[in-house]
Design an enzyme around this catalytic site. Structure first.
Site, PDB file in Angstrom:
ATOM      1  N   HIS A   1       2.554   9.040   0.624  1.00 30.06           N
ATOM      2  CA  HIS A   1       1.204   8.909   0.069  1.00 30.06           C
ATOM      3  C   HIS A   1       1.174   9.815  -1.157  1.00 30.06           C
ATOM      4  O   HIS A   1       1.759  10.910  -1.123  1.00 30.06           O
ATOM      5  CB  HIS A   1       0.156   9.365   1.082  1.00 30.06           C
ATOM      6  CG  HIS A   1       0.190   8.594   2.369  1.00 30.06           C
ATOM      7  ND1 HIS A   1      -0.631   7.506   2.618  1.00 30.06           N
ATOM      8  CD2 HIS A   1       0.980   8.728   3.466  1.00 30.06           C
ATOM      9  CE1 HIS A   1      -0.362   7.030   3.833  1.00 30.06           C
ATOM     10  NE2 HIS A   1       0.617   7.751   4.360  1.00 30.06           N
TER      11      HIS A   1
ATOM     12  N   HIS B   1       5.621  10.723   5.465  1.00 30.99           N
ATOM     13  CA  HIS B   1       5.400  10.495   6.902  1.00 30.99           C
ATOM     14  C   HIS B   1       6.623   9.829   7.523  1.00 30.99           C
ATOM     15  O   HIS B   1       7.006   8.730   7.115  1.00 30.99           O
ATOM     16  CB  HIS B   1       4.173   9.593   7.109  1.00 30.99           C
ATOM     17  CG  HIS B   1       2.894  10.299   6.805  1.00 30.99           C
ATOM     18  ND1 HIS B   1       1.729   9.621   6.495  1.00 30.99           N
ATOM     19  CD2 HIS B   1       2.590  11.617   6.744  1.00 30.99           C
ATOM     20  CE1 HIS B   1       0.755  10.503   6.286  1.00 30.99           C
ATOM     21  NE2 HIS B   1       1.256  11.725   6.426  1.00 30.99           N
TER      22      HIS B   1
ATOM     23  N   HIS C   1       0.826  -1.223   0.000  1.00 30.56           N
ATOM     24  CA  HIS C   1       0.000   0.000   0.000  1.00 30.56           C
ATOM     25  C   HIS C   1       0.847   1.254   0.000  1.00 30.56           C
ATOM     26  O   HIS C   1       0.320   2.352  -0.148  1.00 30.56           O
ATOM     27  CB  HIS C   1      -0.981   0.076   1.182  1.00 30.56           C
ATOM     28  CG  HIS C   1      -0.774  -0.941   2.236  1.00 30.56           C
ATOM     29  ND1 HIS C   1      -1.349  -2.189   2.153  1.00 30.56           N
ATOM     30  CD2 HIS C   1      -0.066  -0.917   3.378  1.00 30.56           C
ATOM     31  CE1 HIS C   1      -1.013  -2.870   3.232  1.00 30.56           C
ATOM     32  NE2 HIS C   1      -0.230  -2.139   3.975  1.00 30.56           N
TER      33      HIS C   1
ATOM     34  N   HIS D   1       7.495   6.721   4.893  1.00 31.44           N
ATOM     35  CA  HIS D   1       6.765   6.260   3.706  1.00 31.44           C
ATOM     36  C   HIS D   1       6.041   7.455   3.097  1.00 31.44           C
ATOM     37  O   HIS D   1       6.025   8.548   3.681  1.00 31.44           O
ATOM     38  CB  HIS D   1       5.754   5.162   4.085  1.00 31.44           C
ATOM     39  CG  HIS D   1       4.714   5.657   5.029  1.00 31.44           C
ATOM     40  ND1 HIS D   1       4.888   5.660   6.414  1.00 31.44           N
ATOM     41  CD2 HIS D   1       3.502   6.238   4.797  1.00 31.44           C
ATOM     42  CE1 HIS D   1       3.814   6.187   6.973  1.00 31.44           C
ATOM     43  NE2 HIS D   1       2.971   6.562   6.020  1.00 31.44           N
TER      44      HIS D   1
ATOM     45  N   GLU E   1      -2.391  13.623   2.388  1.00 32.72           N
ATOM     46  CA  GLU E   1      -3.472  13.164   3.290  1.00 32.72           C
ATOM     47  C   GLU E   1      -4.030  14.384   4.030  1.00 32.72           C
ATOM     48  O   GLU E   1      -5.220  14.681   3.945  1.00 32.72           O
ATOM     49  CB  GLU E   1      -2.915  12.129   4.269  1.00 32.72           C
ATOM     50  CG  GLU E   1      -2.379  10.886   3.530  1.00 32.72           C
ATOM     51  CD  GLU E   1      -2.608   9.613   4.276  1.00 32.72           C
ATOM     52  OE1 GLU E   1      -1.972   9.433   5.344  1.00 32.72           O
ATOM     53  OE2 GLU E   1      -3.416   8.801   3.832  1.00 32.72           O
TER      54      GLU E   1
ATOM     55  N   THR F   1      -3.380   6.583   9.501  1.00 27.60           N
ATOM     56  CA  THR F   1      -4.308   6.921   8.412  1.00 27.60           C
ATOM     57  C   THR F   1      -4.655   5.697   7.554  1.00 27.60           C
ATOM     58  O   THR F   1      -5.376   5.808   6.574  1.00 27.60           O
ATOM     59  CB  THR F   1      -3.708   7.999   7.486  1.00 27.60           C
ATOM     60  OG1 THR F   1      -2.528   7.439   6.854  1.00 27.60           O
ATOM     61  CG2 THR F   1      -3.348   9.249   8.261  1.00 27.60           C
TER      62      THR F   1
HETATM   63  N1  KBB Z   1       0.094   6.843   7.455  1.00 29.46           N
HETATM   64  S1  KBB Z   1       0.585   6.771   8.985  1.00 29.46           S
HETATM   65  O1  KBB Z   1       1.845   7.476   9.151  1.00 29.46           O
HETATM   66  O2  KBB Z   1      -0.512   7.224   9.829  1.00 29.46           O
HETATM   67  C1  KBB Z   1       0.884   5.099   9.436  1.00 29.46           C
HETATM   68  C2  KBB Z   1       2.064   4.748  10.054  1.00 29.46           C
HETATM   69  C3  KBB Z   1       2.282   3.423  10.405  1.00 29.46           C
HETATM   70  F1  KBB Z   1       3.454   3.087  10.992  1.00 29.46           F
HETATM   71  C4  KBB Z   1       1.348   2.442  10.156  1.00 29.46           C
HETATM   72  C5  KBB Z   1       0.170   2.795   9.537  1.00 29.46           C
HETATM   73  C6  KBB Z   1      -0.058   4.121   9.186  1.00 29.46           C
HETATM   74  F2  KBB Z   1      -1.223   4.486   8.572  1.00 29.46           F
HETATM   75 ZN    ZN Z   2       1.344   7.662   6.201  1.00 23.80          ZN
END
Ligand code: KBB
Ligand code: ZN
Length: 259
Positions: free
Chosen positions: A95, A118, A63, A93, A105, A197
């Protein structure tokens, strides 16, 4: 994986069926309205102490594309700002969307950016593992950085040039990548209490969203869009794009600003 696809269903609008917290009181992302944010003079600067060599691998997890770090000690931490403890860097990572006008996001006064980075950290002072921290209300701190299209980002090339190696759901090594090179010049931020998220959507994140975006080229962003949600063995080739959740209800939360 088909397991995740079954649980995640056809996207954010159905997540609440398997994850009722999707309709909780501190869900992320949100639309940040700068003029409604409370300037809090007690909010100090965010301090990032990232060690040069704790990055380990880059993985297409079906994803997003994730760069994992060695979080066995406090070599790479974020502290200060709204945080009471140092939080250990675990992974970062992205988005993104299928076109430049959507992909982030969080939104700012209703405006989306092309992508959002993120940097995920966990409170290793209070919790023994990332998994335990991920279910605690003060367990995680995620630094959000907007990506806007423009000139080439000279350091993002290290990541985007490696993406062809993780086109399918696989992993490859990345050594000594210090994400400090992905920060904008100003660390002014908005902060609020929110959630993951993506499923399981745990309400365990102290969000720190930087106001200033970093600039990356359309070409660099395009390399994210050629990633696939699917594995090499699967006959369908589903491009990985629009892996962003839309803004969620604020439910009375206050967004504070360091600005
Ligand atoms: N997009 S997020 O930064 O909220 C996130 C971080 C994680 F480590 C795991 C799931 C997530 F959705
Ligand atoms: Zn994220």
């Amino acid at each position: 994986s088909s397991h995740a696809l079954r649980l995640w269903g056809s996207g954010p609008s159905v997540w609440h069926k398997n994850y009722p917290v999707a309709q909780g009181n501190r869900q992320s992302p949100i639309d940040i309205v700068p003029h409604q944010a409370l300037h809090d003079p007690s909010l100090g600067p965010v301090v990032l102490n990232y060690d040069q060599c704790t990055s380990m691998n880059i993985t297409n997890n079906g994803h997003s594309v994730v760069v994992q770090f060695d979080d066995s000690d406090d070599r790479s931490v974020i502290q200060g700002g709204p945080l009471d403890n140092p939080y250990r860097l675990k992974q970062f990572h992205f988005h993104w969307g299928e076109k430049g006008c959507h992909g982030s996001e969080h939104t700012v006064a209703g405006n989306s950016y092309a992508s959002e980075l993120h940097l995920v950290h966990w409170n290793a002072v209070k919790y023994k593992t990332f998994g335990e921290a991920a279910t605690a209300p003060d367990g995680l701190a995620v630094l959000g950085i907007f990506l806007e299209t423009g000139d080439d980002h000279r350091w993002l090339h290290v990541i985007t040039d490696a993406l062809y190696m993780v086109k399918f759901k696989v992993s490859t090594t990345v050594n000594c990548f210090n994400p400090k090179c992905l920060l904008p010049s100003s660390l002014h931020y908005w902060t609020y209490l929110g959630s993951l998220t993506t499923p399981p959507l745990h309400e365990s994140v102290i969000w720190i969203v930087l106001r200033e975006p970093i600039i990356v080229s359309e070409k660099q962003l395009g390399k994210f869009r050629m990633l696939l949600f699917t594995g090499e063995e699967e006959d369908q080739r589903i491009r990985m794009e629009n892996n962003f959740r839309p803004p969620q209800p604020l439910k009375g939360r206050k967004v504070r600003s360091s600005i």
